[in-house]
Motif scaffolding. Structure first.
Motif, short mmCIF file in Angstrom:
data_model
loop_
_atom_site.label_atom_id
_atom_site.label_comp_id
_atom_site.label_asym_id
_atom_site.label_seq_id
_atom_site.Cartn_x
_atom_site.Cartn_y
_atom_site.Cartn_z
N ASP A 57 -39.26 98.05 60.47
CA ASP A 57 -39.02 97.94 59.02
C ASP A 57 -37.69 98.58 58.63
OD1 ASP A 57 -40.03 97.32 56.28
OD2 ASP A 57 -39.84 99.50 56.08
N ASN A 58 -37.22 99.53 59.41
CA ASN A 58 -35.96 100.19 59.07
C ASN A 58 -34.78 99.22 59.10
OD1 ASN A 58 -37.13 102.72 58.70
ND2 ASN A 58 -37.03 103.18 60.89
N ASN A 59 -34.84 98.25 59.98
CA ASN A 59 -33.73 97.31 60.12
C ASN A 59 -34.07 95.92 59.55
OD1 ASN A 59 -31.98 99.13 61.51
ND2 ASN A 59 -33.29 98.87 63.31
N MET A 60 -35.17 95.83 58.90
CA MET A 60 -35.56 94.54 58.32
C MET A 60 -34.91 94.41 56.94
SD MET A 60 -39.39 92.95 58.05
CE MET A 60 -39.62 93.26 59.80
N THR A 61 -34.18 93.32 56.69
CA THR A 61 -33.42 93.16 55.44
C THR A 61 -33.79 91.87 54.73
OG1 THR A 61 -31.59 92.04 56.56
CG2 THR A 61 -31.47 94.46 56.40
N ILE A 62 -33.38 91.81 53.49
CA ILE A 62 -33.53 90.60 52.67
C ILE A 62 -32.15 90.23 52.13
CG2 ILE A 62 -34.57 89.58 50.61
CD1 ILE A 62 -36.85 91.58 50.92
N GLU A 63 -31.70 89.03 52.38
CA GLU A 63 -30.41 88.60 51.86
C GLU A 63 -30.50 88.49 50.34
OE1 GLU A 63 -27.18 84.94 52.31
OE2 GLU A 63 -29.02 84.97 53.50
N PRO A 64 -29.59 89.14 49.59
CA PRO A 64 -29.68 89.12 48.12
C PRO A 64 -29.32 87.74 47.54
CG PRO A 64 -27.67 90.21 48.80
CD PRO A 64 -28.45 89.96 50.06
N TRP A 65 -29.73 87.57 46.34
CA TRP A 65 -29.37 86.33 45.64
C TRP A 65 -27.85 86.25 45.44
CZ3 TRP A 65 -32.74 82.51 44.77
CH2 TRP A 65 -34.10 82.83 44.76
N ASP A 66 -27.31 85.02 45.48
CA ASP A 66 -25.89 84.81 45.20
C ASP A 66 -25.65 85.13 43.72
OD1 ASP A 66 -23.31 83.89 44.74
OD2 ASP A 66 -23.56 82.11 46.00
N ALA A 67 -24.76 86.08 43.48
CA ALA A 67 -24.51 86.54 42.10
C ALA A 67 -23.81 85.51 41.24
CB ALA A 67 -23.70 87.83 42.13
N THR A 68 -23.19 84.46 41.83
CA THR A 68 -22.49 83.43 41.05
C THR A 68 -23.50 82.57 40.30
OG1 THR A 68 -20.71 83.36 42.68
CG2 THR A 68 -20.90 81.49 41.15
N VAL A 69 -23.26 82.42 38.94
CA VAL A 69 -24.17 81.62 38.12
C VAL A 69 -23.53 80.26 37.85
CG1 VAL A 69 -25.42 81.43 35.95
CG2 VAL A 69 -25.15 83.67 37.06
N ASN A 70 -24.12 79.22 38.20
CA ASN A 70 -23.62 77.87 37.95
C ASN A 70 -24.23 77.35 36.65
OD1 ASN A 70 -22.08 77.61 40.42
ND2 ASN A 70 -24.07 77.54 41.48
N ASP A 71 -23.39 77.35 35.58
CA ASP A 71 -23.87 76.88 34.28
C ASP A 71 -23.74 75.36 34.18
OD1 ASP A 71 -24.40 79.47 33.47
OD2 ASP A 71 -22.38 79.75 32.68
N THR A 72 -24.73 74.73 33.64
CA THR A 72 -24.71 73.27 33.41
C THR A 72 -25.16 73.00 31.99
OG1 THR A 72 -25.18 72.85 35.73
CG2 THR A 72 -25.57 71.05 34.17
N GLU A 73 -24.32 72.32 31.18
CA GLU A 73 -24.67 72.03 29.79
C GLU A 73 -25.08 70.57 29.69
OE1 GLU A 73 -22.69 72.09 25.30
OE2 GLU A 73 -21.66 73.03 26.99
N LEU A 74 -26.20 70.35 29.06
CA LEU A 74 -26.73 68.98 28.89
C LEU A 74 -26.78 68.65 27.41
CD1 LEU A 74 -29.68 69.09 31.46
CD2 LEU A 74 -27.40 68.12 31.78
N ALA A 75 -26.24 67.44 27.01
CA ALA A 75 -26.25 67.01 25.62
C ALA A 75 -27.46 66.13 25.35
CB ALA A 75 -24.96 66.24 25.28
N GLY A 76 -28.02 66.30 24.17
CA GLY A 76 -29.18 65.47 23.84
C GLY A 76 -28.77 64.10 23.30
N ASN A 77 -29.59 63.07 23.38
CA ASN A 77 -29.35 61.73 22.86
C ASN A 77 -30.01 61.53 21.50
OD1 ASN A 77 -27.92 61.00 25.18
ND2 ASN A 77 -29.85 60.52 26.28
N THR A 78 -29.33 60.65 20.66
CA THR A 78 -29.95 60.34 19.35
C THR A 78 -31.03 59.30 19.55
OG1 THR A 78 -27.83 60.73 18.25
CG2 THR A 78 -29.49 59.42 17.04
N PRO A 79 -32.21 59.55 19.08
CA PRO A 79 -33.29 58.58 19.30
C PRO A 79 -33.09 57.31 18.51
CG PRO A 79 -34.02 60.34 17.87
CD PRO A 79 -32.66 60.74 18.36
N GLU A 80 -33.46 56.19 18.97
CA GLU A 80 -33.38 54.91 18.24
C GLU A 80 -34.48 54.88 17.18
OE1 GLU A 80 -33.63 51.77 21.00
OE2 GLU A 80 -31.77 52.28 22.04
N PRO A 81 -34.10 54.17 16.05
CA PRO A 81 -35.13 54.09 14.99
C PRO A 81 -36.32 53.23 15.43
CG PRO A 81 -33.13 52.86 14.40
CD PRO A 81 -32.85 53.53 15.67
#
Length: 373
Positions: free
Chosen positions: A349-373
């Motif tokens: 257990d002394n040498n057992m490790t966990i690789e940390p999460w990648d600190a880089t955040v990949n932002d993705t912006e999504l636009a909404g659609n206008t609904p048809e009448p």
């Protein structure tokens, strides 16, 4: 060898007295006759159980006469040995205790009798003290017993023409040691058909040191100085160490079968040839006691030499004390993987490790659609 577990179970075997004496009819009422009680008869090396001797068993008797009853705590130096009763072997035959040539009462004299059993035990008696040496070979050991001294008032031929038959009460004088062996863990796909070939027991010099101190094998029991029926027998002047230890070897190897839980009762008793068990002089060891268990097994992954041997060393965790007339049963638990020097798979257990999460955040912006009448 680490992590091999040894459990010791101690049980006291208490001698049960018997009020039923065995009547002996003698052709001459002036001859000295004997009766006994203690243990069922047994072969050499097998402890006596119960409270009766059986036909074919023998005892050894010493007789003395004096001018007055030997009542003190020390031996009467004026005692004279009774002819034909100076270590005479007396055998039970057809329900009667017989010996030849016979011994006879001395008119106007007090009589004292001492006895040991079995008749083949090479005990000596001097001044009311028994000396005995335990045999080195387990197969030659016997369940050595001694009887309380029988001290009689003066016998008067005129007032007591038919003297009473003498009745001995024997006491077990040694400690009985038993071993059972069980598998607490098996070596999967590596060994099978595990059997016990022998067990050697040695007394160590101190702690778990490799030096062997040895067991005491010779001692004395003062009979004339003890109160009949009181307390346990006391051994003194212990000497004659057996530094080679004792080897228990069964007639046939004892199969251990599958592994069992450490607390299971499925341990196999290992007795010496003819079902004999180790009989030891009561004593306390200097250091721990070491058991060497020799096993045979079938090596599944090897060809040409399917049957192999391995020896396992198991030490007690403290010095051992063995007392008179008690049974000590040692349960020896064996891990076959450890016996075969297999290495356990371990995780650090002394040498057992966990690789940390990648600190880089990949932002993705999504636009909404206008609904048809």
């Amino acid at each position: 060898m680490k992590k091999i577990m040894m459990m010791a179970a101690v049980a006291a075997a208490v001698l049960t007295s018997c009020s039923n004496s065995e009547l002996i009819e003698l052709s001459d009422s002036r001859a000295i006759g004997f009766e006994t009680y203690v243990g069922k008869a047994s072969t050499r090396g097998v402890p006596v159980t119960g409270n009766k001797f059986a036909d074919g068993q023998s005892i050894k008797v010493w007789g003395f006469y004096t001018d007055s009853q030997m009542t003190g705590t020390t031996y009467d130096a004026t005692a004279t040995g009774i002819p034909n009763l100076e270590g005479a072997v007396i055998t039970k035959t057809g329900g009667n205790w017989t010996y030849s040539p016979q011994a006879y009462w001395k008119n106007g004299k007090a009589h004292t009798f001492f006895a040991s059993a079995p008749g083949e035990a090479t005990a000596t008696l001097a001044s009311g003290v028994f000396s005995y040496t335990v045999q080195d070979e387990v197969a030659n050991q016997v369940d050595f017993m001694v009887a309380d001294a029988l001290k009689n008032d003066k016998w008067d031929e005129a007032s007591t023409p038919d003297p009473a038959k003498q009745v001995f009460a024997f006491r077990h004088a040694l400690s009985q040691i038993k071993y059972s062996v069980g598998l607490t863990e098996v070596a999967e796909a590596d060994a099978s058909d595990v059997k016990v070939k022998s067990i050697k027991v040695e007394a160590l010099a101190a702690g778990n040191d490799e030096a062997v101190a040895g067991f005491y094998t010779t001692g004395d029991i003062d009979i004339v100085g003890r109160t009949a029926g009181a307390g346990v027998l006391v051994w003194t002047n212990l000497s004659g160490e057996n530094k080679a230890g004792y080897m228990v070897m069964p007639d046939a190897e004892v199969a251990l079968g599958d592994a069992v839980a450490a607390s299971s009762a499925d341990y196999k008793l290992v007795s010496d040839a003819t079902d004999g068990v180790l009989m030891l002089l009561p004593q306390k060891t200097v250091g721990n006691v070491r058991f060497t268990v020799t096993l045979s097994y079938t090596a599944l992954k090897e060809t040409g030499t399917p049957t192999k041997e391995v020896s396992v060393l198991i030490n007690t965790t403290a010095a051992q004390t063995w007392e008179v007339n008690k049974i000590y049963h040692y349960k020896l638990g064996i891990s076959m993987p450890q016996a075969l020097k297999q290495k356990a798979i371990e995780f650090d257990d002394n040498n057992m490790t966990i690789e940390p999460w990648d600190a880089t955040v990949n932002d993705t912006e999504l636009a909404g659609n206008t609904p048809e009448p």
